[in-house]
Design an enzyme around this catalytic site. Structure first.
Site, PDB file in Angstrom:
ATOM      1  N   HIS A  44       0.932  -1.375  -0.064  1.00 51.88           N
ATOM      2  CA  HIS A  44       0.064  -0.070   0.060  1.00 51.88           C
ATOM      3  C   HIS A  44       1.014   1.183   0.034  1.00 51.88           C
ATOM      4  O   HIS A  44       0.891   1.989   0.916  1.00 51.88           O
ATOM      5  CB  HIS A  44      -0.987   0.015   1.025  1.00 51.88           C
TER       6      HIS A  44
ATOM      7  N   ASP B 115      -6.735  -1.068  -2.898  1.00 56.05           N
ATOM      8  CA  ASP B 115      -6.860  -1.819  -1.674  1.00 56.05           C
ATOM      9  C   ASP B 115      -7.831  -3.008  -1.993  1.00 56.05           C
ATOM     10  O   ASP B 115      -9.077  -2.928  -2.668  1.00 56.05           O
ATOM     11  CB  ASP B 115      -7.680  -0.975  -0.729  1.00 56.05           C
TER      12      ASP B 115
ATOM     13  N   HIS C  91     -12.930   1.979   4.323  1.00 55.54           N
ATOM     14  CA  HIS C  91     -12.306   0.541   4.382  1.00 55.54           C
ATOM     15  C   HIS C  91     -13.262  -0.361   4.921  1.00 55.54           C
ATOM     16  O   HIS C  91     -13.521  -1.371   4.354  1.00 55.54           O
ATOM     17  CB  HIS C  91     -11.203   0.670   5.068  1.00 55.54           C
TER      18      HIS C  91
ATOM     19  N   HIS D  58      -2.194   3.076  -5.211  1.00 58.18           N
ATOM     20  CA  HIS D  58      -2.342   1.431  -5.138  1.00 58.18           C
ATOM     21  C   HIS D  58      -3.913   1.229  -4.826  1.00 58.18           C
ATOM     22  O   HIS D  58      -4.513   2.011  -4.636  1.00 58.18           O
ATOM     23  CB  HIS D  58      -1.537   1.280  -3.845  1.00 58.18           C
TER      24      HIS D  58
ATOM     25  N   HIS E 202      -7.953  -6.779   2.651  1.00 57.50           N
ATOM     26  CA  HIS E 202      -6.959  -5.610   3.200  1.00 57.50           C
ATOM     27  C   HIS E 202      -7.600  -5.198   4.540  1.00 57.50           C
ATOM     28  O   HIS E 202      -6.940  -4.876   5.522  1.00 57.50           O
ATOM     29  CB  HIS E 202      -6.898  -4.379   2.354  1.00 57.50           C
TER      30      HIS E 202
END
Length: 260
Positions: A72, A78, A210, A76, A82
């Protein structure tokens, strides 16, 4: 029109200049700004090159290097694995190629971020964008333009941290959940170091972009460049990570194709 004719027309557009290829990737080097987690959390290593030969005794006719990098680092992707919410999901090598090519939808909040580095994208912002441009289509990538790319060569400015933590724009928890559950996007891209805002560690849940997106098999892109060269709609994005088996992410070359 047959598939071969569509491809021929597409390639002709690139070579003939009616289509433009825009590189959305930050250059990757040992000085590329990277995330810095506070103690006691562990950080990834920065990118570096190790010379193996350079037209000399170890390799008289060639030059080559070993590369050392965290997954990362720089621009980049994810992958779902992750994050804890996506731990049963795909690694970066398992992401279907067709999920890595799709419509690019750019929402521009540079003025808001100029006034407030802690700006958070809300559901109403996306609904207002959709009222003008149409609903986010299937397999699209929502790209948040904030102007943060201007700090992409300056580690301290890029992270913008003080005694209260980092101050970078991003997405609210409610908006991240809504995108994950209500829109059929492939992913969410930003110009900052991560897909969450600098203040996201204090949200509920922590780091909601996330948590919600990766948990819903939707992907993140970071450290994007040149989003100002794209229209709000009508461009195509191409995301090209390394297919690292077991990888939670990968440094990634990202292109857009748009009208010249």
């Amino acid at each position: 029109m047959s598939g071969s004719n569509v491809i021929a027309e597409f390639l002709s557009g690139i070579t003939g200049g009616s289509l433009k290829v825009v590189d959305l990737t930050n250059r990757l080097s040992s000085t590329t700004p990277t995330l810095r987690l506070p103690d006691p959390f562990a950080n990834l290593i920065d990118f570096s090159l190790e010379e193996v030969s350079a037209y000399n005794e170890p390799g008289p006719y060639w030059k080559h290097h070993n590369i050392h990098t965290g997954e990362h680092i720089g621009t980049h992707i994810d992958a779902p694995v992750h994050w804890a919410s996506g731990r049963e999901g795909l690694d970066v090598s398992e992401i279907l190629p067709e999920r890595l090519i799709g419509p690019a939808c750019v929402i521009d909040k540079t003025a808001e971020v100029e006034a407030d580095a802690d700006f958070l994208l809300e559901v109403d912002d996306i609904l207002a964008w959709e009222a003008e441009h149409g609903e986010l289509p299937a397999n699209s990538w929502l790209l948040l333009r904030t102007g943060w790319e201007k700090f992409s060569d300056d580690q301290d400015a890029f992270l913008n941290a003080d005694e209260n933590g980092p101050h970078t724009p991003g997405i609210s928890a409610a908006c991240a959940q809504w995108l994950a559950e209500e829109r059929p996007i492939s992913g969410f891209g930003v110009e900052t170091v991560g897909i969450d805002a600098g203040s996201a560690g204090g949200m509920d849940p922590a780091f909601p972009a996330h948590y919600y997106l990766l948990g819903a098999d939707k992907y993140g892109l970071t450290s994007l460049q040149n989003l100002g060269d794209l229209p709000a709609t009508g461009a195509m994005i191409v995301v090209s990570p390394l297919p690292i088996v077991g990888g939670t992410g990968s440094p990634t070359r990202v292109f857009a194709i748009t009208g010249a």
